[in-house]
Design an enzyme around this catalytic site. Sequence first.
Site, PDB file in Angstrom:
ATOM      1  N   GLY A   1      34.538  37.187  41.761  1.00 26.01           N
ATOM      2  CA  GLY A   1      34.577  38.211  40.625  1.00 26.01           C
ATOM      3  C   GLY A   1      35.688  36.504  39.746  1.00 26.01           C
ATOM      4  O   GLY A   1      36.556  36.725  40.217  1.00 26.01           O
ATOM      5  N   HIS A   2      35.541  36.751  38.849  1.00 30.38           N
ATOM      6  CA  HIS A   2      35.920  35.240  38.243  1.00 30.38           C
ATOM      7  C   HIS A   2      36.425  35.661  36.540  1.00 30.38           C
ATOM      8  O   HIS A   2      35.410  36.354  35.500  1.00 30.38           O
ATOM      9  CB  HIS A   2      34.754  34.171  37.830  1.00 30.38           C
ATOM     10  CG  HIS A   2      34.615  33.326  39.142  1.00 30.38           C
ATOM     11  ND1 HIS A   2      33.481  32.748  39.817  1.00 30.38           N
ATOM     12  CD2 HIS A   2      35.141  33.512  40.383  1.00 30.38           C
ATOM     13  CE1 HIS A   2      33.509  32.146  40.331  1.00 30.38           C
ATOM     14  NE2 HIS A   2      34.264  32.717  41.628  1.00 30.38           N
TER      15      HIS A   2
ATOM     16  N   LYS B   1      39.236  29.675  39.209  1.00 30.60           N
ATOM     17  CA  LYS B   1      37.851  28.935  38.947  1.00 30.60           C
ATOM     18  C   LYS B   1      37.391  29.957  36.937  1.00 30.60           C
ATOM     19  O   LYS B   1      36.931  28.716  36.158  1.00 30.60           O
ATOM     20  CB  LYS B   1      37.087  29.049  39.573  1.00 30.60           C
ATOM     21  CG  LYS B   1      38.189  28.514  41.168  1.00 30.60           C
ATOM     22  CD  LYS B   1      36.660  28.612  42.543  1.00 30.60           C
ATOM     23  CE  LYS B   1      36.510  30.292  42.477  1.00 30.60           C
ATOM     24  NZ  LYS B   1      37.476  30.745  43.468  1.00 30.60           N
TER      25      LYS B   1
ATOM     26  N   ASP C   1      40.091  33.181  44.193  1.00 29.99           N
ATOM     27  CA  ASP C   1      40.539  33.426  43.355  1.00 29.99           C
ATOM     28  C   ASP C   1      41.920  32.582  42.635  1.00 29.99           C
ATOM     29  O   ASP C   1      42.826  32.852  42.250  1.00 29.99           O
ATOM     30  CB  ASP C   1      41.522  34.889  43.552  1.00 29.99           C
ATOM     31  CG  ASP C   1      40.516  35.931  44.124  1.00 29.99           C
ATOM     32  OD1 ASP C   1      39.654  36.096  43.267  1.00 29.99           O
ATOM     33  OD2 ASP C   1      40.986  36.957  44.640  1.00 29.99           O
TER      34      ASP C   1
ATOM     35  N   GLN D   1      34.863  31.605  45.859  1.00 27.01           N
ATOM     36  CA  GLN D   1      35.543  31.923  46.713  1.00 27.01           C
ATOM     37  C   GLN D   1      36.597  30.393  46.680  1.00 27.01           C
ATOM     38  O   GLN D   1      36.678  30.235  46.047  1.00 27.01           O
ATOM     39  CB  GLN D   1      34.944  31.915  48.679  1.00 27.01           C
ATOM     40  CG  GLN D   1      34.233  33.962  48.288  1.00 27.01           C
ATOM     41  CD  GLN D   1      32.980  33.290  47.788  1.00 27.01           C
ATOM     42  OE1 GLN D   1      31.706  32.738  47.876  1.00 27.01           O
ATOM     43  NE2 GLN D   1      32.745  34.371  46.907  1.00 27.01           N
TER      44      GLN D   1
HETATM   45  P1  GDP Z   1      38.817  32.803  40.358  1.00 30.91           P
HETATM   46  O1  GDP Z   1      37.997  34.413  41.330  1.00 30.91           O
HETATM   47  O2  GDP Z   1      38.994  32.161  40.734  1.00 30.91           O
HETATM   48  O3  GDP Z   1      37.887  33.036  39.180  1.00 30.91           O
HETATM   49  O4  GDP Z   1      40.033  33.928  39.892  1.00 30.91           O
HETATM   50  P2  GDP Z   1      40.158  35.068  39.926  1.00 30.91           P
HETATM   51  O5  GDP Z   1      40.334  35.742  38.207  1.00 30.91           O
HETATM   52  O6  GDP Z   1      40.035  36.050  40.865  1.00 30.91           O
HETATM   53  O7  GDP Z   1      41.533  35.522  39.427  1.00 30.91           O
HETATM   54  C1  GDP Z   1      42.614  34.950  38.558  1.00 30.91           C
HETATM   55  C2  GDP Z   1      43.498  35.752  38.083  1.00 30.91           C
HETATM   56  O8  GDP Z   1      44.811  35.019  37.639  1.00 30.91           O
HETATM   57  C3  GDP Z   1      43.121  36.225  36.749  1.00 30.91           C
HETATM   58  O9  GDP Z   1      43.432  37.656  36.742  1.00 30.91           O
HETATM   59  C4  GDP Z   1      43.795  35.585  35.457  1.00 30.91           C
HETATM   60  O10 GDP Z   1      43.325  36.383  34.172  1.00 30.91           O
HETATM   61  C5  GDP Z   1      44.071  34.887  35.932  1.00 30.91           C
HETATM   62  N1  GDP Z   1      44.998  33.710  35.742  1.00 30.91           N
HETATM   63  C6  GDP Z   1      44.056  32.675  35.616  1.00 30.91           C
HETATM   64  N2  GDP Z   1      45.108  31.017  36.073  1.00 30.91           N
HETATM   65  C7  GDP Z   1      46.589  32.053  34.825  1.00 30.91           C
HETATM   66  C8  GDP Z   1      47.690  31.150  34.878  1.00 30.91           C
HETATM   67  O11 GDP Z   1      47.771  29.996  34.659  1.00 30.91           O
HETATM   68  N3  GDP Z   1      48.434  32.546  34.783  1.00 30.91           N
HETATM   69  C9  GDP Z   1      48.462  33.402  34.516  1.00 30.91           C
HETATM   70  N4  GDP Z   1      49.888  34.165  34.640  1.00 30.91           N
HETATM   71  N5  GDP Z   1      47.142  34.475  35.199  1.00 30.91           N
HETATM   72  C10 GDP Z   1      46.432  33.282  34.810  1.00 30.91           C
HETATM   73  P1  IMO Z   2      36.378  34.409  44.035  1.00 32.84           P
HETATM   74  O1  IMO Z   2      35.230  33.362  43.468  1.00 32.84           O
HETATM   75  C1  IMO Z   2      38.647  35.778  47.140  1.00 32.84           C
HETATM   76  C2  IMO Z   2      36.658  37.136  50.739  1.00 32.84           C
HETATM   77  C3  IMO Z   2      36.913  38.613  51.355  1.00 32.84           C
HETATM   78  C4  IMO Z   2      36.933  38.454  52.488  1.00 32.84           C
HETATM   79  C5  IMO Z   2      35.439  38.041  53.076  1.00 32.84           C
HETATM   80  C6  IMO Z   2      34.630  37.763  53.260  1.00 32.84           C
HETATM   81  O2  IMO Z   2      36.862  35.296  43.441  1.00 32.84           O
HETATM   82  O3  IMO Z   2      37.490  33.147  44.698  1.00 32.84           O
HETATM   83  P2  IMO Z   2      32.352  38.389  51.783  1.00 32.84           P
HETATM   84  O4  IMO Z   2      32.168  39.535  50.905  1.00 32.84           O
HETATM   85  O5  IMO Z   2      32.651  37.087  51.739  1.00 32.84           O
HETATM   86  O6  IMO Z   2      31.580  38.896  53.380  1.00 32.84           O
HETATM   87  O7  IMO Z   2      33.790  38.072  52.101  1.00 32.84           O
HETATM   88  O8  IMO Z   2      36.035  36.456  52.098  1.00 32.84           O
HETATM   89  N1  IMO Z   2      36.035  37.012  49.283  1.00 32.84           N
HETATM   90  C7  IMO Z   2      36.844  36.630  48.739  1.00 32.84           C
HETATM   91  N2  IMO Z   2      37.896  36.547  48.153  1.00 32.84           N
HETATM   92  N3  IMO Z   2      38.345  35.971  45.864  1.00 32.84           N
HETATM   93  C8  IMO Z   2      36.667  36.031  46.363  1.00 32.84           C
HETATM   94  O9  IMO Z   2      35.543  34.907  45.447  1.00 32.84           O
HETATM   95  C9  IMO Z   2      35.749  36.284  47.230  1.00 32.84           C
HETATM   96  N4  IMO Z   2      35.086  36.163  48.149  1.00 32.84           N
HETATM   97  C10 IMO Z   2      35.199  36.548  49.623  1.00 32.84           C
HETATM   98  O10 IMO Z   2      37.915  39.164  50.522  1.00 32.84           O
HETATM   99  O11 IMO Z   2      38.065  38.322  53.329  1.00 32.84           O
HETATM  100 MG    MG Z   3      38.165  35.604  41.852  1.00 31.26          MG
END
Ligand code: GDP
Ligand code: IMO
Ligand code: MG
Length: 431
Positions: free
Chosen positions: A40-41, A16, A13, A223
Amino acid sequence: MANIVAIGIQWGDEGKGKIVDLLAPEMDVVARFQGGPNAGHTLVIGGEKTVLHLVPSGILHEGVLCLIGNGTVVTPSTIAEEMDALLAAGVPVAERLRISDRCHLILPWHRALDAAREAARGKARIGTTGRGIGPAYEDKTARRGIRLIDLLADDLDARIGEQLDWTNFLLREYFHAPEVSRAEVDAELAIARERLLPLMADVSQLLHERHEAGAAMLFEGAQGVMLDVDFGTYPFVTSSNTVSGAALAGLGVGPAMIDEVLGICKAYTTRVGAGPFPTELYNADGMEDPAGRHLAEKGSEFGATTGRPRRTGWFDAVVVRHAVRVAGVTGLAVTKLDVLDGLPEVKLCVAYERDGERLTHIPADARALDACRPVYETLPGWSESTYGVTDPARLPANARALLARIEEVCGCPVRMLSTGPDRGHICRFPG
Ligand code: GDP
Ligand code: IMO
Ligand code: MG
């Protein structure tokens, strides 16, 4: 053009999706190489949010070929739902997406086993996303998985029957959990046939052809390094390798095809699910700290896949240094700097202390990491808003000082700085 692997280097998270979407216009190909719908991107364009679980984060761009590589595990219904949502938003997804014939399918029994194992673990649960990731990778390694190409095999029916019998035996007799019906499995397979088979391709072959034609490619990790099955906080990890090296085996390309490794990290740290987190300040289970609460609230720290609240804490340079080493990171993309706005001071963890000893690396044993206490450096914060800043010269001096210190203690240059969720909220520092 350089080929880039973009990976998370904390506990997932890191942003990415945003960074990949932003770089995609400079690319001809964007490919996912590991993980599955546990990812979840999030992409935000002009305030409009798209969350992708399996479809690569380059999908919104015309002319970018999006590939799902053999190293991923795919849930047919999740891809179908994502495709429907994208189509409804006017994205011609079928034209842009191809899926490896070697991808392993996540079927209903994988989700049932994931849930049953977590329930059986009780307090010791990993806190998985419940998407069946672990059981699907287990089947792959045990050589009994069902791949996309296997939908065309004439022994498919028998293999499905055998696996379902075995899983239902385990669910019933060992876990005392509900069984999975054949109808449920058949429904998922029907979706795979109808929606995935038309997109099936030899992804490695496609990549090599494009490479020879001079294409620029971005390999999108899921991840983060601390969730890597070897280099993360085992057993509180996911079931795949998340390091840059996984891109090679997960796509069928050689190391010479990778020029840069972009390590994406937040300007602080979050984690969702259980396991050690040395700089943790705040969580939904009652750990309370004003700065940690600020990070959780201002950063809207809720999981993009499960909606679970994320645990928050200070930036951990021991973690990032470890990731830079094991994944060969050549440049950092620091995200969510704006979330630090308004904090009177900002801390960086530069080492750990355990039993009176100073540690500068991540111990292999999760219990040993759990016993580590962070050694902090404290830097002054800033009151100005950095939200949406695109010109580095407009950053407060204290924010620039923080970035310089991050570069120093992590031994890696900062190439990108994200200052808000939207595609346009970015500062770039070319090397
Ligand atoms: P990912 O799994 O690495 O793609 O990240 P996620 O989408 O799960 O979580 C990142 C969250 O931070 C999302 O809600 C993005 O919209 C938000 N986000 C990304 N970059 C920034 C930033 O520079 N500032 C803020 N405030 N939010 C951001
Ligand atoms: P993105 O790509 C954050 C975590 C789960 C748990 C562990 C194992 O959005 O960054 P799993 O379902 O993979 O067997 O869970 O890994 N986890 C993540 N945490 N971002 C993710 O993906 C994750 N994918 C798995 O919360 O701790
Ligand atoms: Mg994510």
